[in-house]
Design an enzyme around this catalytic site. Sequence first.
Site, PDB file in Angstrom:
ATOM      1  N   CYS A  33     -10.935  -1.218  16.991  1.00  0.00           N
ATOM      2  CA  CYS A  33     -11.876  -0.189  17.495  1.00  0.00           C
ATOM      3  C   CYS A  33     -12.403   0.705  16.369  1.00  0.00           C
ATOM      4  O   CYS A  33     -13.200   1.607  16.624  1.00  0.00           O
ATOM      5  CB  CYS A  33     -11.169   0.668  18.549  1.00  0.00           C
ATOM      6  N   TYR A  63       0.840  -1.210   0.000  1.00  0.00           N
ATOM      7  CA  TYR A  63       0.000   0.000   0.000  1.00  0.00           C
ATOM      8  C   TYR A  63       0.874   1.260   0.000  1.00  0.00           C
ATOM      9  O   TYR A  63       0.518   2.279  -0.571  1.00  0.00           O
ATOM     10  CB  TYR A  63      -0.968  -0.009   1.183  1.00  0.00           C
ATOM     11  N   ARG A  75       1.649   1.904  -3.546  1.00  0.00           N
ATOM     12  CA  ARG A  75       0.469   2.401  -4.269  1.00  0.00           C
ATOM     13  C   ARG A  75       0.150   3.830  -3.863  1.00  0.00           C
ATOM     14  O   ARG A  75      -0.185   4.663  -4.702  1.00  0.00           O
ATOM     15  CB  ARG A  75      -0.734   1.475  -4.006  1.00  0.00           C
ATOM     16  N   THR A 100     -14.294   0.560 -16.363  1.00  0.00           N
ATOM     17  CA  THR A 100     -14.365  -0.623 -15.496  1.00  0.00           C
ATOM     18  C   THR A 100     -14.641  -1.864 -16.328  1.00  0.00           C
ATOM     19  O   THR A 100     -15.393  -1.826 -17.294  1.00  0.00           O
ATOM     20  CB  THR A 100     -15.440  -0.478 -14.395  1.00  0.00           C
ATOM     21  N   SER A 101     -14.005  -2.969 -15.907  1.00  0.00           N
ATOM     22  CA  SER A 101     -14.213  -4.237 -16.630  1.00  0.00           C
ATOM     23  C   SER A 101     -15.561  -4.849 -16.262  1.00  0.00           C
ATOM     24  O   SER A 101     -16.011  -5.806 -16.880  1.00  0.00           O
ATOM     25  CB  SER A 101     -13.086  -5.216 -16.267  1.00  0.00           C
ATOM     26  N   HIS A 107     -15.220   1.221  -2.672  1.00  0.00           N
ATOM     27  CA  HIS A 107     -14.193   0.291  -2.185  1.00  0.00           C
ATOM     28  C   HIS A 107     -13.228   0.947  -1.204  1.00  0.00           C
ATOM     29  O   HIS A 107     -12.119   0.468  -1.003  1.00  0.00           O
ATOM     30  CB  HIS A 107     -13.418  -0.292  -3.384  1.00  0.00           C
ATOM     31  N   CYS A 140      -5.307   0.284  21.446  1.00  0.00           N
ATOM     32  CA  CYS A 140      -6.439  -0.541  21.925  1.00  0.00           C
ATOM     33  C   CYS A 140      -6.151  -2.036  21.779  1.00  0.00           C
ATOM     34  O   CYS A 140      -6.937  -2.884  22.168  1.00  0.00           O
ATOM     35  CB  CYS A 140      -7.700  -0.184  21.127  1.00  0.00           C
ATOM     36  N   ASN A 182     -15.196   2.807 -22.906  1.00  0.00           N
ATOM     37  CA  ASN A 182     -14.111   1.876 -22.620  1.00  0.00           C
ATOM     38  C   ASN A 182     -13.482   1.452 -23.944  1.00  0.00           C
ATOM     39  O   ASN A 182     -14.214   1.115 -24.877  1.00  0.00           O
ATOM     40  CB  ASN A 182     -14.688   0.640 -21.896  1.00  0.00           C
TER      41      ASN A 182
END
Length: 240
Positions: free
Chosen positions: A126, A63, A66, A189-190, A115, A151, A213
């Site tokens: 938490c 991440y 990305r 989008t696919s 998403h 936490c 597309n």
Amino acid sequence: MEDLAQRLAAARSVCVLTGSGISAESGLPTFRGVGGLWRDRRVEDLASPRGFARDPHLVWTWYGERRRAHRSVEPSAAHVALAVLEDRIPDFTVVTQNVDSLHLLAGSRNVLELHGKMREAKCTRCDERRPLDDVLDALASGAPDPIAHACGGMWRPDIVWFGEPLPPNVLERAIDAARRAEVMLVVGTSGLVQPAASLATKRYTGAYVVEINPEETALTAHVDRSIRARASDVLPELAV
Ligand code: APR
């Protein structure tokens, strides 16, 4: 294109469903375009609760890469065109599968992030939230236990992983927007991931649905019109 521009001009309510293809022109890779692999690991094995439990630091490394890519790019002309259209159409909703924040950076205001978003991290226990970059900074600084939360939980990206439910309130608002829409644009989008893709089908919308597309997708058979072109070749023309 004139017909579509006229439909948009006459529409009170428009919904736009976007995927990683609209960010491809900003320079970000699409999901299935990269073969779904990172360091020979399947994306599904990283972006999943099991993948995170197995190796949280590896998932944070992915991440981090990305997030740095997201911060290194600008919204495309397509993102900007949608922000322009939002100012002209009374009820305009962008429903995106993307987590790159580029719609918001382009000036879109009514954006539903199905998403999640890579701006934030949340605690696995938490549910507290904090800027994702703060966790990346802690990881980079070599701080002890940078992903541990006081936490007892762990910090994770605020992203919907494979096998996880979408944020219920976001999905409900997206379904409402699809139901209200007179015109729906499906951009980049696919159409392979549910429930996002079904928003563009007669199951959820009675809108006139137009796909933009360069390739045929799983949604092509379900839409009223499919324009074989890149997002930035079409959307700016609709926003003049
Ligand atoms: N303009 C428009 N569409 C484009 C462009 C472009 N310039 N470049 C590529 N595309 C299209 C591709 O043809 C493809 O159909 O974008 C689509 C990208 O499809 P995917 O890579 O499957 O990405 P997406 O549909 O967003 O994936 C949906 O799957 O992995 C999960 O959660 C992840 O949100 C993601 C979801």
